[in-house]
Structures are given as structure tokens and as C-alpha cells.
Design a protein around this motif. Structure first.
Motif, PDB file in Angstrom:
ATOM      1  N   LEU A   1      33.054  60.059  52.927  1.00  0.00           N
ATOM      2  CA  LEU A   1      33.145  58.289  52.973  1.00  0.00           C
ATOM      3  C   LEU A   1      34.175  58.421  54.221  1.00  0.00           C
ATOM      4  O   LEU A   1      34.430  59.228  54.776  1.00  0.00           O
ATOM      5  CB  LEU A   1      34.410  58.455  51.689  1.00  0.00           C
ATOM      6  N   THR A   2      34.337  56.918  54.747  1.00  0.00           N
ATOM      7  CA  THR A   2      34.000  56.555  56.116  1.00  0.00           C
ATOM      8  C   THR A   2      35.494  56.052  56.313  1.00  0.00           C
ATOM      9  O   THR A   2      36.682  55.844  54.796  1.00  0.00           O
ATOM     10  CB  THR A   2      33.028  55.310  56.178  1.00  0.00           C
ATOM     11  N   GLU A   3      36.738  56.156  56.939  1.00  0.00           N
ATOM     12  CA  GLU A   3      37.658  56.120  57.482  1.00  0.00           C
ATOM     13  C   GLU A   3      38.525  54.581  56.610  1.00  0.00           C
ATOM     14  O   GLU A   3      38.955  54.997  55.703  1.00  0.00           O
ATOM     15  CB  GLU A   3      38.690  56.299  58.697  1.00  0.00           C
ATOM     16  N   ASP A   4      37.468  53.509  57.079  1.00  0.00           N
ATOM     17  CA  ASP A   4      37.881  52.515  56.166  1.00  0.00           C
ATOM     18  C   ASP A   4      37.568  52.774  54.914  1.00  0.00           C
ATOM     19  O   ASP A   4      38.569  51.294  54.205  1.00  0.00           O
ATOM     20  CB  ASP A   4      37.086  51.272  56.690  1.00  0.00           C
ATOM     21  N   GLU A   5      37.002  52.684  54.800  1.00  0.00           N
ATOM     22  CA  GLU A   5      36.308  53.325  52.972  1.00  0.00           C
ATOM     23  C   GLU A   5      37.653  54.050  52.415  1.00  0.00           C
ATOM     24  O   GLU A   5      38.310  53.381  50.794  1.00  0.00           O
ATOM     25  CB  GLU A   5      34.916  54.049  52.365  1.00  0.00           C
ATOM     26  N   VAL A   6      38.223  54.456  52.808  1.00  0.00           N
ATOM     27  CA  VAL A   6      39.113  56.122  51.945  1.00  0.00           C
ATOM     28  C   VAL A   6      40.479  54.574  52.302  1.00  0.00           C
ATOM     29  O   VAL A   6      41.908  54.498  51.004  1.00  0.00           O
ATOM     30  CB  VAL A   6      39.720  57.106  53.100  1.00  0.00           C
ATOM     31  N   LEU A   7      40.784  54.268  53.097  1.00  0.00           N
ATOM     32  CA  LEU A   7      41.945  53.254  52.663  1.00  0.00           C
ATOM     33  C   LEU A   7      42.184  52.073  52.532  1.00  0.00           C
ATOM     34  O   LEU A   7      42.948  51.673  51.841  1.00  0.00           O
ATOM     35  CB  LEU A   7      42.018  52.583  54.778  1.00  0.00           C
ATOM     36  N   GLN A   8      40.445  51.196  52.029  1.00  0.00           N
ATOM     37  CA  GLN A   8      40.624  50.297  51.045  1.00  0.00           C
ATOM     38  C   GLN A   8      40.615  50.889  49.627  1.00  0.00           C
ATOM     39  O   GLN A   8      41.216  50.086  48.804  1.00  0.00           O
ATOM     40  CB  GLN A   8      38.692  49.813  51.241  1.00  0.00           C
ATOM     41  N   LEU A   9      40.267  51.859  49.573  1.00  0.00           N
ATOM     42  CA  LEU A   9      40.601  53.340  47.869  1.00  0.00           C
ATOM     43  C   LEU A   9      42.545  52.834  47.996  1.00  0.00           C
ATOM     44  O   LEU A   9      42.581  52.634  46.937  1.00  0.00           O
ATOM     45  CB  LEU A   9      39.805  54.093  47.844  1.00  0.00           C
ATOM     46  N   LYS A  10      42.125  53.273  48.864  1.00  0.00           N
ATOM     47  CA  LYS A  10      43.593  53.566  48.719  1.00  0.00           C
ATOM     48  C   LYS A  10      44.479  52.363  49.120  1.00  0.00           C
ATOM     49  O   LYS A  10      45.232  52.142  47.500  1.00  0.00           O
ATOM     50  CB  LYS A  10      44.901  53.922  50.290  1.00  0.00           C
TER      51      LYS A  10
ATOM     52  N   GLU B   1      24.191  56.877  49.735  1.00  0.00           N
ATOM     53  CA  GLU B   1      24.323  54.967  50.434  1.00  0.00           C
ATOM     54  C   GLU B   1      24.426  54.254  49.151  1.00  0.00           C
ATOM     55  O   GLU B   1      23.729  53.704  48.514  1.00  0.00           O
ATOM     56  CB  GLU B   1      22.868  55.204  51.286  1.00  0.00           C
ATOM     57  N   GLY B   2      25.328  52.740  49.776  1.00  0.00           N
ATOM     58  CA  GLY B   2      25.488  51.760  49.537  1.00  0.00           C
ATOM     59  C   GLY B   2      25.616  51.793  48.257  1.00  0.00           C
ATOM     60  O   GLY B   2      26.465  50.946  48.202  1.00  0.00           O
ATOM     61  N   PHE B   3      27.166  53.226  48.523  1.00  0.00           N
ATOM     62  CA  PHE B   3      28.323  52.992  47.812  1.00  0.00           C
ATOM     63  C   PHE B   3      29.274  51.594  48.537  1.00  0.00           C
ATOM     64  O   PHE B   3      29.063  50.933  49.594  1.00  0.00           O
ATOM     65  CB  PHE B   3      28.857  53.999  47.796  1.00  0.00           C
ATOM     66  N   ASP B   4      29.973  51.183  47.442  1.00  0.00           N
ATOM     67  CA  ASP B   4      30.696  50.019  47.899  1.00  0.00           C
ATOM     68  C   ASP B   4      32.306  49.839  46.888  1.00  0.00           C
ATOM     69  O   ASP B   4      32.278  50.753  46.179  1.00  0.00           O
ATOM     70  CB  ASP B   4      30.735  48.537  47.801  1.00  0.00           C
ATOM     71  N   THR B   5      33.619  50.010  47.912  1.00  0.00           N
ATOM     72  CA  THR B   5      34.573  50.446  47.903  1.00  0.00           C
ATOM     73  C   THR B   5      34.838  49.317  46.691  1.00  0.00           C
ATOM     74  O   THR B   5      35.701  49.875  46.104  1.00  0.00           O
ATOM     75  CB  THR B   5      35.641  50.619  48.749  1.00  0.00           C
ATOM     76  N   LYS B   6      34.973  48.116  46.386  1.00  0.00           N
ATOM     77  CA  LYS B   6      35.349  47.080  45.845  1.00  0.00           C
ATOM     78  C   LYS B   6      35.758  47.426  44.642  1.00  0.00           C
ATOM     79  O   LYS B   6      36.386  46.215  44.086  1.00  0.00           O
ATOM     80  CB  LYS B   6      35.001  45.883  46.058  1.00  0.00           C
ATOM     81  N   HIS B   7      34.402  47.992  43.905  1.00  0.00           N
ATOM     82  CA  HIS B   7      34.933  48.689  41.934  1.00  0.00           C
ATOM     83  C   HIS B   7      35.540  49.444  41.826  1.00  0.00           C
ATOM     84  O   HIS B   7      34.684  50.020  41.016  1.00  0.00           O
ATOM     85  CB  HIS B   7      32.985  47.890  41.925  1.00  0.00           C
TER      86      HIS B   7
ATOM     87  N   ILE C   1      34.765  63.929  48.457  1.00  0.00           N
ATOM     88  CA  ILE C   1      34.293  63.207  47.834  1.00  0.00           C
ATOM     89  C   ILE C   1      33.529  62.770  48.600  1.00  0.00           C
ATOM     90  O   ILE C   1      33.812  62.724  49.736  1.00  0.00           O
ATOM     91  CB  ILE C   1      35.967  61.565  47.411  1.00  0.00           C
ATOM     92  N   GLU C   2      31.841  62.299  47.998  1.00  0.00           N
ATOM     93  CA  GLU C   2      31.377  62.053  49.294  1.00  0.00           C
ATOM     94  C   GLU C   2      30.273  60.950  47.774  1.00  0.00           C
ATOM     95  O   GLU C   2      30.255  61.128  46.965  1.00  0.00           O
ATOM     96  CB  GLU C   2      29.568  63.330  48.959  1.00  0.00           C
ATOM     97  N   VAL C   3      29.222  60.104  48.483  1.00  0.00           N
ATOM     98  CA  VAL C   3      29.247  58.930  48.154  1.00  0.00           C
ATOM     99  C   VAL C   3      27.810  58.874  48.147  1.00  0.00           C
ATOM    100  O   VAL C   3      27.362  59.479  49.221  1.00  0.00           O
ATOM    101  CB  VAL C   3      29.745  57.891  48.159  1.00  0.00           C
TER     102      VAL C   3
END
Length: 662
Positions: free
Chosen positions: A7-16, A32-38, A28-30
Motif C-alpha cells: 500500500l502507498t502512504e496515501d492509500e493507508v491514510l485513505q483507509l484510516k 494493481e488497479g486496487f482502489d481504496t474507496k470500496h 497488506i498487499e494489493v
């Protein structure tokens, strides 16, 4: 192989920000094309891999749900692409989840130890106290189980089969479970140490523990409301629904169990149906059917069997415990309120009426009625050959084979007349003639295997068996000579010679598979000495026997034609063949006429009782015809008449084709 990234830092912040927490975000691994919004309100622990969430699920009533994670705890879980997982009350742990899975409102899904997922579970079939245990596995066929349960007189064979099964079970043991592609698990309680195949639907189920659900795209499995299963394997295409409870059970392909059915230590093979009643330690071969709340099947071996309401058996005589067992050979059925005290053995395609406590063995008198009168078992040999019900059963079984899986575990032979049943008729005919000779032709009653046979029944049995023997042997010779022209008798003799010596001697019914005993023995010897080492090889050998059935059948029939008609293989002529065909025509037409007359009883005046409410006799007849149709246009009746015409034409065609050589 799918490639994952951290996960990128931005993705971690968004998930939090979406109320997600993790013991370690670095685990946690994801894809390519993973989107945090769901992904919302999700807790992660252990190693977690996530796919993409792009698609939507359309649910009944017009509701749409987007793929994603909502209100779920995941521990050591891999989630495939486009899954929707939400509202998991506890957690999902140690699972690999395939693509397009929909999991909602589930208590817990967990693998909590190294599990074999039901493989290797011992099922104490036939004898509740043990001694005939079958080790269930994903590839279990009725024939494997038959050998493991019944061939205890060959301990080395049973030991080798246990080793082969243990090897398979250990090979597939894991501390991680699997949920396949396009699986739906809805409104379900506990799922613990269970492997779930593709396209399975689990809905409203109470509890599943230590098992495999071998669903696939061709033949999905459905597990429904209120079901509880422990130590189990459920094969492709099966439906287990409506409060069914299974403990230490194998469910074969395309079985249907429902309406509060309960079973323990039992095996159900292809196309079995169980509703309302109860089973304990039964070996239910293909097409074993029981529908009634008052029916208990216990410690028995069955196949192609229909249990009437209130059917019951006893395996306990209050001495050494529930140690007794019984067999109802293929096609045997019970009427309402029937009872059998094991041990006993009922011949193939026989009908059991009343209560029977004398431990009869009627295996050499197939197609019989066992009727109780005044606590005495009366035997009517062969009479079921003329029954419309028997013929109807034989026609319906192939049509009711619901297996869609290309890989069929059980090899099922549907033939009513085969070397297996005809050899018994030869023995039965000999038994009846010996009874007549020893006790005298004018005796009113004959005794056989703790049963009584009336004089008229004995003579009728000899007649029915001879008709069936003529029919089978005639069928075989006509099939062998079909579509060929012959210049002389020598060409006929050459064609009649079998293609193989395999098929001579005794034949056995290995729970649906009819085969020469010599071939079964060869396979068992190969297992004992280690030439056959896998479940797959064992099943392949059974399939080979099944595939070559008609080749082997002709070898047996050719030998019996010589014996029964007294022909010499070196001198048989077209005239001899024509005599066999003429007798065959009489037998086929005679038997069909008996079936036709039996069917007519269903359209008699007494059968119309209860029709035409408040009306005259004419109105009663009219009401009956509106509901049941008229006799001559009944589909079964027209099929019988058509069969008479077709068989007559078939016999005449062969006679005309070889008549010039006579």
C-alpha cells in the motif's frame, strides 16, 4: 500468477479515514488497479492480500451492491478480484477467497488448525459398533466404498486402501482454507475448517465444520437454511437444505437431502434423495430414495431403492449391541409400514410388504414379493418381472440422473436384465425345481430360507425366470448379429465368437457397477500388491470395466446360450439362431402383455373410487379420465404397445436376413 504491491502512504491514510485499522499496514498487499474507496470499517491482521473491486452484484429485488469490504475483520486472508464481503460478526481467518465471491452476514469463517477438510474421516457404515469403517475422500466412488466396507476378509486389501486414502488426505491437508470463484455465503453461522468449491451457494446455514463442498461451475452445490454438517464431504451438484443434519457423512453427486433429514455415519451416492426421515450407518448406493418422516433406514445396504412410509429395520437384538446388518440388492423396495429384522438379504428388484423377523436370504430369487401373513414370510418368486412398476422404475432411473459434472464418480449400470440378475434367475430356477423335486409336485407349501412358497407361486416363479432368461439371451444374440449380412453359417459362427474371454463366471453388482467378478478380483490384487497406488487409478479401472460392459456381457451370454439351449459352438446354424429368436419373440411379447395387463388394473373401476364427487358412475369415469387420462392414450401404455411392435419387427428382420441360410 497475480502480482501484488504494498500500500502507498496515501492509500493507508485513505483507509484510516474510512475507519479501517491494521496491526501492521506493511503486511497488506494489493493488486494493481486496487482502489481504496470500496473498503470501509475493515480490520486487518496477519498477511492480507486484496484484489481489485470494480464490479457490482445484482441481488433479488433489484438491489445492487458494489464489490468491496465493509464491516469485516480479515486475518491471514487472500481476497480475489471483485469480491463483496460485508457484515462479518466475528472474523475470517486463514482463507484464500477466489474471484467474484459474495459473503454477507456471516458469524465466522476460520481454519484453526491443519485440516484435511473431511478427507480421511472414518464413517462407521453398516455396523454401528465398527469393523466396516469407510474413509471418505473427495474422489470416493460407490465402488471404492463397497470394497472398503465389505471386503474385510482381505485385510491386506483394506489396509492398502486405507494407506492410499491417508496419502490423499495428508497431501491435501492445509492450515489454510479455500473459498472458490463465484461463491455466495449469506446469512450463515459458523464455517470452520471447510473447503468450498466454485459457484457454491450457502444460504441460511447454521454450522459447517470439517468438510469439503466440492462444487464447480458445471455442477454447483447448494447448502440451505438450518443445515448443520460435521465431518462431511458433499460432492458436485448436490442440494442439502431445510434443516438437514449430517454427521460423519459422504454425500455423492446430484444428491438431494432436505426437509429436516438427519443422518449419521452414512454414505449417500449419486442421485440419492432423503427427506423428512432418518438414516444411521447406511450404505445408500445410487438412487436410494426415502421421502417420509416416519422412515428409518439403519445398518443396511441399498441401491435403486424406494422406501415406503414407516419403513424400518432393526440392527439390535438386545444381546451384543447394534451389530447386525442387512442388504437389499439393487431395485428392492419397501411398502408402507414394512419392517425387517437384520440380518437379512433381499434379492434384486424385490418388494417387501409387512413385518419380517426370520432373517431370510432371498438373493437367489430376484424379482420376488416378500409378504407377511400371520408373522410368516411368504415368498412369491419372479412375480415382479410382470409388474408395471418395475418396468417404469427401470425407465425412469436414467432420466433422473441429475449429474452435470463431466467427471462422474460412480459408474452406474441401469440394465434390469444383466448377467448379474440372470445368473440369479438360473440359480433361482434350479432352487425352485429342487424344492419341487424334494418336497413333491403336489405339496401346497414349500419352505425356503425361513420363508414359505405356495405351490402356484413356485410354478409361476419357474415360468417367469425362464421367460426372462429367454428374453435376455435372445436380446444378446440379436444385438450381436445386428446390421450384418452373412453368406453362410460359418460366418455366423465367427461373428458369434466373443471378442474376449473376460466375462465368464460369476458377475457382481458393486453398488451400481455390474462387472465380472474376475475383473474386480484383478483390480483388488493390483491394489494389494501395490500396482495401483492412487484413488484416481482405482476409479479409472472401475470406469474401464463399465465401458467394456457389453463386450464382457456377450462373452457370458454366449456361454449361457450354449448351456441353456444345448448348442455346440462349432455346429450352430442360422436355423438354430432363428429358433432362439422365435422363443425370444414369444417371451418379450408375453412379458409385455403381462405388464400391459398389470397397467390396466390402474384404470379399473375400483381405481376410480373417490373420483366424481357427488356424481353418478358416468361422472366418476369422466372425472377419472380428466385427471388420469384414458388407458389407451396413457404414455406408458402406448410405450409398451410400441415396444411390442418394435421387438416383433426386430426379430422378424433378423429371421428374414438369415432365413435363406436355414
Amino acid at each position: 500468477m497475480k502480482i501484488y504491491r504494498k500500500l502507498t502512504e496515501d492509500e493507508v491514510l485513505q483507509l484510516k479515514s474510512q475507519s479501517c485499522v491494521a496491526d501492521n499496514w506493511g503486511d497488506i498487499e494489493v493488486s494493481e488497479g486496487f482502489d481504496t474507496k470500496h473498503v470501509h470499517h475493515t480490520r486487518f491482521s496477519g498477511l492480507v492480500k486484496l484484489g481489485i473491486f470494480r464490479s457490482c452484484f445484482s441481488l433479488p429485488g433489484g438491489i445492487k451492491k458494489h464489490a468491496g469490504l465493509r464491516h469485516v475483520t480479515l486475518h491471514n486472508v487472500t481476497v480475489g478480484d471483485n469480491c463483496c464481503i460485508e457484515n462479518i460478526q466475528n472474523y475470517i481467518a486463514n482463507y484464500d477467497i477466489g474471484d467474484d465471491a459474495f459473503i454477507e452476514n456471516v458469524d465466522i469463517i476460520v481454519v484453526d488448525k491443519v485440516s484435511k477438510f473431511g478427507n480421511g474421516v472414518e464413517v462407521a457404515v453398516l455396523n454401528e459398533t465398527g469393523g466396516r469403517e469407510v474413509l471418505i475422500n473427495d474422489k470416493l466412488s460407490a465402488h471404492q466404498a463397497y470394497v472398503m466396507a465389505l471386503y474385510r476378509h482381505r485385510p491386506e486389501l483394506v489396509n492398502r486402501m486405507r494407506q492410499i486414502t491417508d496419502h490423499y488426505s495428508n497431501k491435501h491437508a492445509s492450515d489454510r482454507g479455500y473459498i472458490g470463484n463465484r461463491v455466495m455465503i449469506l446469512n450463515t453461522g459458523s464455517v470452520k475448517n471447510v473447503k468450498v468449491g466454485d459457484c457454491c451457494r450457502i444460504e441460511g446455514t447454521c454450522r459447517l465444520e470439517n468438510g469439503s463442498i466440492n462444487s464447480n461451475e458445471m455442477a454447483p452445490v447448494h447448502i440451505g437454511y438450518g443445515v448443520i454438517c460435521e465431518d462431511f464431504i458433499i460432492s458436485s451438484g448436490s442440494h442439502v437444505d431445510d434443516g438437514t443434519m449430517l454427521s460423519r457423512c459422504f454425500v455423492g453427486q446430484a444428491c438431494q437431502l432436505g426437509h429436516n433429514y438427519s443422518a449419521s455415519d452414512s454414505l449417500f451416492f449419486s442421485n440419492c434423495q432423503g427427506e423428512n426421515g432418518e438414516a444411521c450407518a447406511i450404505f445408500a448406493g445410487p438412487f436410494t430414495v426415502t421421502h417420509h418422516k416416519s422412515t428409518l433406514l439403519i445398518a443396511g445396504m441399498f441401491s435403486f431403492m424406494n422406501a415406503g412410509s414407516g419403513s424400518n429395520q432393526s440392527n439390535h437384538m438386545y444381546k451384543l449391541g447394534p451389530i447386525h446388518q442387512g442388504t437389499m440388492e439393487r431395485g428392492a423396495k419397501t411398502t408402507s409400514d414394512s419392517y425387517i429384522l437384520w440380518p437379512a438379504k433381499v434379492g434384486a428388484f424385490s418388494l417387501v410388504m409387512g413385518r419380517h423377523v426370520n432373517h431370510s436370504d432371498t438373493s437367489n430369487l430376484p424379482f420376488s414379493y416378500l409378504i407377511e401373513q400371520g408373522n410368516t414370510t411368504y415368498l412369491v418368486p419372479g412375480v415382479n418381472l410382470r409388474s408395471v412398476g418395475t418396468i417404469r422404475d427401470a425407465q425412469k432411473w436414467p432420466k433422473r440422473d441429475k449429474r452435470k459434472d463431466a467427471n462422474k464418480l460412480d459408474c452406474i449400470n441401469y440394465n434390469l436384465l444383466s448377467p448379474y440378475t440372470i445368473q440369479k434367475m438360473f440359480k433361482g430356477r434350479s432352487v425352485l425345481k429342487d424344492l419341487k423335486r424334494v418336497s413333491g409336485e403336489t405339496s401346497e407349501l414349500y419352505s425356503y430360507q425361513s420363508a414359505k412358497i405356495k405351490n402356484s407361486s413356485l410354478n409361476g416363479g419357474i415360468k417367469y425366470y425362464e421367460i426372462a432368461i429367454h428374453k435376455f439371451l435372445g436380446n444378446s444374440i440379436i444385438k450381436r448379429l445386428e446390421g450384418l449380412n452373412f453368406l453362410n453359417n460359418e460366418e455366423i459362427r465367427q461373428r458369434l465368437k466373443p471378442d474376449t474371454e473376460i466375462g465368464l463366471g460369476e458377475w457382481v453388482d458393486v453398488s451400481g457397477l455390474i462387472a465380472p467378478k474376475s475383473e474386480i478380483d484383478k483390480l483388488l490384487c493390483d491394489i494389494e500388491c501395490g500396482r495401483v497406488n492412487t484413488l484416481k487409478e482405482i476409479n479409472a479401472r472401475f470406469e474401464d470395466m463399465h465401458r467394456n460392459y457389453y463386450t464382457y456381457e456377450w462373452t457370458w451370454a454366449y456361454n449361457k446360450i450354449q448351456e441353456f439351449y444345448g448348442f455346440d459352438t462349432e455346429t450352430i446354424t442360422a436355423a438354430d439362431v432363428m429358433r432362439i429368436v422365435e422363443v425370444w419373440k414369444e417371451s418379450v411379447i408375453g412379458l409385455d402383455r403381462m405388464v400391459y395387463d398389470d397397467a390396466r388394473k390402474e384404470f379399473s373401476l375400483s381405481s376410480m373410487t373417490g373420483f366424481g364427487a357427488d356424481g353418478t358412475q358416468d361422472e366418476r369415469k369422466l372425472d377419472f379420465e380428466q385427471v388420469r387420462g384414458d388407458f389407451e392414450s396413457n404414455p406408458f401404455v402406448t410405450a409398451v404397445l410400441k415396444h411390442i411392435d418394435e421387438k416383433t419387427a426386430l426379430g422378424n428382420e433378423l429371421i428374414n436376413r438369415i432365413g435363406k441360410l436355414a
